[in-house]
Design a protein around this motif. Structure first.
Motif, PDB file in Angstrom:
ATOM      1  N   HIS A  30       0.850  -1.189   0.000  1.00  0.00           N
ATOM      2  CA  HIS A  30       0.000   0.000   0.000  1.00  0.00           C
ATOM      3  C   HIS A  30       0.885   1.239   0.000  1.00  0.00           C
ATOM      4  CE1 HIS A  30      -3.537  -2.469   0.935  1.00  0.00           C
ATOM      5  NE2 HIS A  30      -2.785  -3.077   1.845  1.00  0.00           N
ATOM      6  N   TYR A  31       0.579   2.194  -0.859  1.00  0.00           N
ATOM      7  CA  TYR A  31       1.383   3.410  -0.967  1.00  0.00           C
ATOM      8  C   TYR A  31       0.550   4.480  -1.675  1.00  0.00           C
ATOM      9  CZ  TYR A  31       1.924   1.168  -5.516  1.00  0.00           C
ATOM     10  OH  TYR A  31       1.667   0.533  -6.707  1.00  0.00           O
ATOM     11  N   PRO A  32       0.914   5.767  -1.490  1.00  0.00           N
ATOM     12  CA  PRO A  32       0.149   6.826  -2.160  1.00  0.00           C
ATOM     13  C   PRO A  32       0.134   6.643  -3.669  1.00  0.00           C
ATOM     14  CG  PRO A  32       1.562   7.761  -0.479  1.00  0.00           C
ATOM     15  CD  PRO A  32       1.954   6.318  -0.606  1.00  0.00           C
ATOM     16  N   ALA A  33      -1.031   6.827  -4.263  1.00  0.00           N
ATOM     17  CA  ALA A  33      -1.169   6.618  -5.705  1.00  0.00           C
ATOM     18  C   ALA A  33      -0.226   7.508  -6.504  1.00  0.00           C
ATOM     19  CB  ALA A  33      -2.616   6.871  -6.124  1.00  0.00           C
ATOM     20  N   SER A  34       0.051   8.698  -5.995  1.00  0.00           N
ATOM     21  CA  SER A  34       0.936   9.610  -6.715  1.00  0.00           C
ATOM     22  C   SER A  34       2.384   9.113  -6.743  1.00  0.00           C
ATOM     23  CB  SER A  34       0.902  10.997  -6.080  1.00  0.00           C
ATOM     24  OG  SER A  34       1.369  10.946  -4.739  1.00  0.00           O
ATOM     25  N   GLY A  35       2.687   8.092  -5.918  1.00  0.00           N
ATOM     26  CA  GLY A  35       4.043   7.541  -5.891  1.00  0.00           C
ATOM     27  C   GLY A  35       4.209   6.320  -6.773  1.00  0.00           C
ATOM     28  N   GLN A  36       3.269   6.069  -7.687  1.00  0.00           N
ATOM     29  CA  GLN A  36       3.324   4.862  -8.499  1.00  0.00           C
ATOM     30  C   GLN A  36       4.657   4.733  -9.247  1.00  0.00           C
ATOM     31  OE1 GLN A  36       0.953   2.320  -8.737  1.00  0.00           O
ATOM     32  NE2 GLN A  36       2.600   1.267  -9.830  1.00  0.00           N
ATOM     33  N   HIS A  37       5.106   5.817  -9.888  1.00  0.00           N
ATOM     34  CA  HIS A  37       6.338   5.712 -10.678  1.00  0.00           C
ATOM     35  C   HIS A  37       7.549   5.519  -9.780  1.00  0.00           C
ATOM     36  CE1 HIS A  37       5.802   9.920  -9.674  1.00  0.00           C
ATOM     37  NE2 HIS A  37       7.032  10.217 -10.035  1.00  0.00           N
ATOM     38  N   PHE A  38       7.512   6.070  -8.561  1.00  0.00           N
ATOM     39  CA  PHE A  38       8.612   5.823  -7.628  1.00  0.00           C
ATOM     40  C   PHE A  38       8.626   4.359  -7.199  1.00  0.00           C
ATOM     41  CE2 PHE A  38       7.681  10.387  -6.763  1.00  0.00           C
ATOM     42  CZ  PHE A  38       8.891  10.894  -7.203  1.00  0.00           C
ATOM     43  N   PHE A  39       7.428   3.819  -6.928  1.00  0.00           N
ATOM     44  CA  PHE A  39       7.344   2.417  -6.529  1.00  0.00           C
ATOM     45  C   PHE A  39       7.925   1.516  -7.609  1.00  0.00           C
ATOM     46  CE2 PHE A  39       5.418  -1.729  -6.234  1.00  0.00           C
ATOM     47  CZ  PHE A  39       5.469  -2.017  -4.882  1.00  0.00           C
ATOM     48  N   GLU A  40       7.547   1.754  -8.849  1.00  0.00           N
ATOM     49  CA  GLU A  40       8.022   0.915  -9.942  1.00  0.00           C
ATOM     50  C   GLU A  40       9.540   0.985 -10.081  1.00  0.00           C
ATOM     51  OE1 GLU A  40       5.780   2.459 -13.161  1.00  0.00           O
ATOM     52  OE2 GLU A  40       3.927   1.411 -12.589  1.00  0.00           O
ATOM     53  N   ARG A  41      10.087   2.188  -9.952  1.00  0.00           N
ATOM     54  CA  ARG A  41      11.539   2.346 -10.065  1.00  0.00           C
ATOM     55  C   ARG A  41      12.267   1.640  -8.930  1.00  0.00           C
ATOM     56  NH1 ARG A  41      11.718   8.843 -11.435  1.00  0.00           N
ATOM     57  NH2 ARG A  41      10.719   8.732 -13.490  1.00  0.00           N
ATOM     58  N   LEU A  42      11.757   1.781  -7.707  1.00  0.00           N
ATOM     59  CA  LEU A  42      12.418   1.187  -6.560  1.00  0.00           C
ATOM     60  C   LEU A  42      12.236  -0.330  -6.522  1.00  0.00           C
ATOM     61  CD1 LEU A  42      11.444   3.915  -3.974  1.00  0.00           C
ATOM     62  CD2 LEU A  42      13.759   3.369  -4.705  1.00  0.00           C
ATOM     63  N   ARG A  43      11.092  -0.794  -6.964  1.00  0.00           N
ATOM     64  CA  ARG A  43      10.849  -2.235  -6.955  1.00  0.00           C
ATOM     65  C   ARG A  43      11.868  -2.963  -7.827  1.00  0.00           C
ATOM     66  NH1 ARG A  43       5.112  -5.354  -8.443  1.00  0.00           N
ATOM     67  NH2 ARG A  43       5.908  -7.479  -8.120  1.00  0.00           N
ATOM     68  N   TYR A  44      12.260  -2.344  -8.924  1.00  0.00           N
ATOM     69  CA  TYR A  44      13.206  -2.970  -9.839  1.00  0.00           C
ATOM     70  C   TYR A  44      14.501  -2.164  -9.934  1.00  0.00           C
ATOM     71  CZ  TYR A  44       9.006  -5.550 -11.079  1.00  0.00           C
ATOM     72  OH  TYR A  44       7.876  -6.323 -11.027  1.00  0.00           O
TER      73      TYR A  44
END
Length: 249
Positions: free
Chosen positions: A38-52
Motif C-alpha cells: 500500500h502506498y500513495p497513488a501519486s508515488g506509483q512511478h517511484f514504486f516501480e523504479r524502486l521495486r526494480y
C-alpha cells in the motif's frame, strides 16, 4: 503472522530508500504467501523504479495497491487496515491496524450457570446454550489498535488515526521551539505529537523521525512529558524493538 502480508510505505525523502531492500529480502526469504503493498497513488512511478532498482530473482507474488482516498484498505479475520490522508508538501497517508473485538469468558458467571468443559466452547460457537446467552457469561474484549503516522503537520487525519490506540508510532521531527519551522515543512513537534496522544487516550507513544539538528534525544521525551502525556513513552532509536502493551482488560 497475518500482519506480515502487508507492506506500507512512503515515496519521498529518506522513506523511499529501504523499499528496494525490503522487497528483495521478501524474495530472498521466499515468503510463502502473497504480499500487498500500500502506498500513495501519486508515488506509483517511484514504486516501480524502486521495486526494480537492482537485479534479483522475483519469487514472491506482490500485489500493488495504491491508496488514493481515506478508508479501509484491507479487512481480514485478524485485522482491519485503514488509511487517512495527512498534511505534507507531497501526498502522504497514515495507517491504522485494528484487531476485531473478542469475548472474555467470566469463570464465576459460567460456574453460576453450571457451564464447564466442552460446553464453554459450544456456547462460544453457538451463542446460546440451554437458554444461557454468551452475553450473560462473558464481556467484550476490545481489539487492540496500532497506528503509524509519519510526514505530517497537525490535521484531522492525525487525530482520527490516533483515537483510542494502544500504540501510536508518530513523527516528532522538531522540538517545540521550532513549531513554526515544523509547520512550514509539514512536520510535528514533540509537544504536538504528545498532545495528540494524550487527547486520543493512547496507551503507548513511540516518537520517531527526529531532525539531526538536535543532539540530545532525551529532549523529545522531556517535551512530550511536559505536554501532559502520562502513558508509556519510547524515544525510538535504530533497531529498537517496542512490544505492544498488554491488553488493558
Amino acid at each position: 503472522h497475518d500482519l506480515h502480508r502487508i507492506c506500507v510505505t512512503h515515496f519521498h525523502g529518506d522513506h523511499s530508500l529501504g523499499l528496494a531492500g525490503v522487497i528483495q529480502r521478501i524474495n530472498l526469504d521466499r515468503v510463502p504467501h502473497e504480499i500487498t503493498a500500500h502506498y500513495p497513488a501519486s508515488g506509483q512511478h517511484f514504486f516501480e523504479r524502486l521495486r526494480y532498482a537492482t537485479a534479483y530473482r522475483e519469487s514472491v507474488e506482490l500485489t500493488e495497491a495504491p491508496v488514493s482516498a481515506d478508508g479501509v484498505l484491507a479487512r481480514t479475520p485478524a485485522y482491519t487496515l485503514d488509511a487517512h490522508r495527512l498534511s505534507h508538501p507531497v501526498e502522504s497517508y497514515g495507517y491504522r491496524l485494528t484487531e476485531p473485538d473478542g469475548r472474555r469468558m467470566d469463570p464465576r458467571r459460567l460456574a453460576a450457570h453450571g457451564i464447564a468443559g466442552p460446553d464453554i466452547g459450544r456456547l462460544q460457537h453457538e451463542g446460546v446454550l440451554n437458554g444461557v446467552t454468551l452475553d450473560e457469561v462473558s464481556e467484550v474484549r476490545r481489539g487492540q489498535r496500532f497506528a503509524f503516522v509519519m510526514d505530517t503537520r497537525l490535521c484531522d487525519g492525525v487525530h482520527a488515526l490516533a483515537e483510542g490506540c494502544d500504540m501510536l508510532v508518530i513523527e516528532s521531527t522538531f522540538l517545540d521551539e521550532d513549531e513554526r519551522l515544523a509547520s512550514d515543512h509539514g512536520h510535528l513537534t514533540a509537544g504536538q505529537a504528545a498532545r495528540v496522544a494524550r487527547d486520543a487516550g493512547v496507551r503507548q507513544l513511540v516518537l520517531t523521525h527526529f531532525s539531526q539538528r538536535y543532539p540530545d534525544p532525551g529532549e523529545f521525551e522531556r517535551q512530550a512529558r511536559a505536554a501532559g502525556f502520562e502513558g508509556e513513552l519510547t524515544v525510538a532509536s535504530d533497531l529498537v524493538r517496542v512490544a505492544l502493551p498488554r491488553r488493558s482488560r
